[in-house]
Design a protein around this motif. Structure first.
Motif, short mmCIF file in Angstrom:
data_model
loop_
_atom_site.label_atom_id
_atom_site.label_comp_id
_atom_site.label_asym_id
_atom_site.label_seq_id
_atom_site.Cartn_x
_atom_site.Cartn_y
_atom_site.Cartn_z
N VAL B 16 1.69 -0.76 4.78
CA VAL B 16 0.64 -1.06 3.81
C VAL B 16 -0.58 -1.65 4.52
CG1 VAL B 16 0.05 -2.43 1.80
CG2 VAL B 16 2.30 -1.38 1.97
N SER B 17 -0.33 -2.68 5.37
CA SER B 17 -1.51 -3.25 6.05
C SER B 17 -2.11 -2.24 7.02
CB SER B 17 -1.17 -4.57 6.74
OG SER B 17 -0.02 -4.44 7.50
N GLY B 18 -1.26 -1.37 7.56
CA GLY B 18 -1.76 -0.34 8.46
C GLY B 18 -2.68 0.64 7.77
N LEU B 19 -2.34 0.99 6.52
CA LEU B 19 -3.22 1.88 5.76
C LEU B 19 -4.59 1.23 5.57
CD1 LEU B 19 -0.85 3.39 3.07
CD2 LEU B 19 -2.24 4.66 4.70
N VAL B 20 -4.59 -0.08 5.34
CA VAL B 20 -5.86 -0.78 5.14
C VAL B 20 -6.65 -0.83 6.45
CG1 VAL B 20 -6.93 -2.90 4.37
CG2 VAL B 20 -4.86 -2.09 3.26
N LYS B 144 1.02 -0.36 -5.03
CA LYS B 144 -0.29 -0.04 -5.60
C LYS B 144 -1.38 -0.03 -4.53
CE LYS B 144 0.84 -1.90 -10.11
NZ LYS B 144 0.83 -3.18 -10.80
N ILE B 145 -1.29 -1.00 -3.61
CA ILE B 145 -2.29 -1.05 -2.53
C ILE B 145 -2.20 0.22 -1.69
CG2 ILE B 145 -2.86 -2.23 -0.37
CD1 ILE B 145 -2.08 -4.84 -1.78
N ALA B 146 -0.96 0.60 -1.34
CA ALA B 146 -0.79 1.81 -0.53
C ALA B 146 -1.33 3.02 -1.28
CB ALA B 146 0.69 1.99 -0.20
N ILE B 210 -6.61 -8.47 -2.09
CA ILE B 210 -5.49 -8.50 -3.04
C ILE B 210 -4.20 -8.88 -2.32
CG2 ILE B 210 -4.03 -7.05 -4.52
CD1 ILE B 210 -6.58 -5.52 -5.27
N LYS B 211 -4.03 -8.33 -1.10
CA LYS B 211 -2.79 -8.58 -0.37
C LYS B 211 -2.72 -10.02 0.14
CE LYS B 211 -0.10 -6.38 3.35
NZ LYS B 211 1.24 -6.60 2.80
N VAL B 250 2.12 -1.21 11.65
CA VAL B 250 3.57 -1.30 11.77
C VAL B 250 3.94 -2.11 13.02
CG1 VAL B 250 5.67 0.02 12.15
CG2 VAL B 250 3.99 0.81 10.49
N VAL B 251 3.27 -1.81 14.14
CA VAL B 251 3.59 -2.52 15.38
C VAL B 251 3.31 -4.01 15.21
CG1 VAL B 251 2.91 -2.82 17.78
CG2 VAL B 251 3.24 -0.54 16.87
#
Lengths: 295, 291
Positions: B16-20, B144-146, B210-211, B250-251
């Motif tokens: 999720v954070s990677g997509l952002v 939802k964030i993803a 949001i996260k 991810v890493v």
């Protein structure tokens, strides 16, 4: 009033040392160092850690410069051959990592609380004012030495090579010289100067903590050399004085506008540094005193 | 020792954070590919988006309207920075633009600091209980964030590949002179570019807000990971930037139990350095003469 002026002069002297180093790197050689505060930080913490453990300042000052230089060496080795804007990003990242280490390694740096109680310079002199004058004298001597060294460099074959690298790196390569070696030397020299500036700063302020070493400091020095004139020794001097006038002026502005909080004033300062960077880059890239068109 | 379920949870969180990060890297790589400089103001445009969304959500009570406001604010900030600053630096070195972009970032952050103070704020969202799937906790908000990130990415790629303005942008990225002699007006392409890059940054900022939390420094702190992802993906390569962002996210999450929370950013720096040393064109980039 005297004490206030001396204090301003001391901080200006520290900024001049920083600006001289950056001017050598960017103004003379064209090296885009966005991580200057990292070396400043290494110098300040080195002397802070050593002297609070009882080591003499005569030892800790050279070590501060040396460790800053040693921190610059791997950075230069791995990244000096990168394209100039990539080097800028990498050096910016470097200074952030230095600050992260200062924040995280509590056993060494006491984390976010920082290191208080760093011994003052010339503490055997009677009275605070005499001490401050002695610090100022030390800074003047350091700056004069640095300026003399710069002057020698500018007027030597080494300096001409640096200017050639700045103006046309490909031509330098075509002549069979390796720009990378020269650039690393310049990076190390500037880093050592910044380390020395950090040492004076740490002993003058008396404590160090990670939030004194944010990237804003780097860009204040950038603002100084761009305002003063890139590639000129006088530019570093004039720029640092202008920077100081602005930083102190904003403090007076707060006396005039008491409804502006200190936190908001910090934001205003950030904004003015940003605005100066934008406007000088667009309208007067050679600075107020400069002769050379860069970037 | 972390169990398999914990590891998978970390990986999902990293995704999720990677997509952002990927969204931010996409904004950087688009500007780099077309306007040809590293835009250090990207992080602060993200922050603008987050604050605009926060304010609009607070005023209207609707997160959807807030999100739209954030996207609009990001796009307008991007276009404004082009019209006021970067257009005047066309034809100058990329270093001049990079230096000016640092200034733009400072000015944006200063405005936010004056307007909203330096405290942290959060989106007032209803707390939702995570549900379990085979012993793995899944946060509905993360999903939802993803989803929002994926929709944004899809939209950007649709614009880039299926619309006339996207085709013109790719033409300029490929060869600015050829694009020009083919009758492509640079200014409209650039405005479209800055609107897309700004909107993408704005969305990235909203999603991070949001996260985690919203603060004036949030975007600046994302800048280094975003740069690392843009370079890892091959600068000027949109798909690469997104994939590299996901990889980096991810890493970072997987490494957090090993190196601690604060060194996450340092990890991005190490990745950046290794990529530049080993494979400066990134995972997917074209071979360039210089690095």
């Amino acid at each position: 009033m005297d004490a206030y002026l001396t204090a301003i002069a001391i901080v200006t002297g520290i900024y001049v040392l920083l600006a001289l180093g950056l001017n050598l790197q960017y103004g003379l050689t064209g090296l885009i160092n966005f991580g200057h505060v990292g070396f400043f930080c290494v110098g300040a913490y080195t002397t802070a850690i050593l002297t609070t453990k009882g080591v003499s300042m005569l030892v800790s000052f050279p070590l501060a410069a040396l460790l800053a230089l040693a921190a610059a060496w791997p950075l230069g080795m791995v990244s000096i051959r990168l394209r100039e804007d990539y080097f800028a990003i990498v050096s910016l990242g470097f200074s952030e990592v230095v600050r992260l280490i200062a924040t995280s390694e509590r056993w060494l740096t006491n984390g976010v609380q920082g290191i208080p109680g760093i011994p003052k310079l010339f503490s055997d002199l009677p009275g605070g004012q005499a001490q401050a004058f002695a610090v100022l004298a030390l800074l003047v001597v350091l700056n004069l030495a640095a300026i003399a060294a710069m002057w020698r460099i500018v007027h030597s074959p080494f300096g001409r090579m640096l200017e050639a690298i700045r103006d046309n790196e490909e031509a330098v390569k075509a002549l069979g010289k390796s720009p990378a070696g020269f650039k690393i030397q310049v990076l190390l020299l500037g880093a050592a100067l910044a380390g020395l500036a950090g040492a004076v700063y740490a002993h003058y302020i008396g404590y160090v903590s990670p939030d004194q070493f944010i990237p804003l400091v780097t860009f204040q020095v950038w603002m100084a050399i761009i305002m003063g004139g890139v590639g000129r020794i006088s530019g570093a001097l004039v720029g640092a004085i202008l920077l100081m006038l602005f930083l102190e002026g904003s403090r007076f502005l707060r006396d005039v506008l008491p409804f502006v909080s200190e936190v908001a004033m910090a934001s205003v300062r950030l904004g003015v540094v940003g605005l100066a960077l934008i406007l000088f880059t667009i309208y007067r890239p050679e600075g107020l005193m400069g002769s050379h068109k860069r970037p | 020792m972390a169990s398999a379920a914990d590891l998978i949870e970390l990986m999902l969180s990293g995704l999720v954070s990677g997509l952002v990060i990927g969204l931010a890297a996409l904004a950087i790589t688009l500007v780099f590919g077309i306007a040809r400089f590293a835009n250090a103001a990207t992080g602060d445009v993200m922050t603008i988006g987050a604050y605009a969304a926060l304010m609009a959500t607070g005023a209207t009570g609707s997160l959807a309207l807030g999100g739209l406001a954030g996207i609009l604010a990001g796009a307008l900030t991007g276009m404004g920075s082009y019209l006021l600053v970067f257009r005047k630096l066309e034809g100058r070195t990329s270093v001049a633009a990079l230096l000016a972009s640092i200034g733009v970032g400072f000015v944006l952050r200063a405005c936010l600091g004056v307007a909203f103070g330096h405290g942290q704020q959060v989106f007032q969202l209803p707390l939702v209980r995570p549900f379990r799937l085979y012993d793995i906790r899944i946060q509905p908000n993360d999903l939802k964030i993803a989803a929002a990130a994926l929709i944004t990415l899809a939209l950007v790629f649709v614009v880039l590949h299926l619309t006339p303005v996207g085709r013109r942008m790719r033409a300029v990225a490929d060869d600015p002179m050829l694009a020009r002699v083919s009758g492509i007006a640079p200014k409209s392409v650039m405005l479209a570019l800055w609107a897309i890059a700004g909107a993408t940054s704005g969305i990235a900022g909203i999603l991070i807000g949001i996260k985690t939390v919203v603060s004036p420094e949030m975007g600046w702190e994302m800048l280094l990971p975003a740069f690392a992802a843009a370079i890892l993906g091959g600068i000027g390569h949109p798909v690469g930037a997104v994939l590299a962002g996901v990889l980096l996210g991810v890493v970072q999450e997987l490494a957090t139990p090993l190196v601690g929370f604060t060194y996450k950013i340092a990890l991005a720096f190490v990745v950046l350095l290794v990529v530049l040393l080993v494979r400066p064109r990134g995972l997917f980039g074209r071979i360039e003469g210089v690095r």
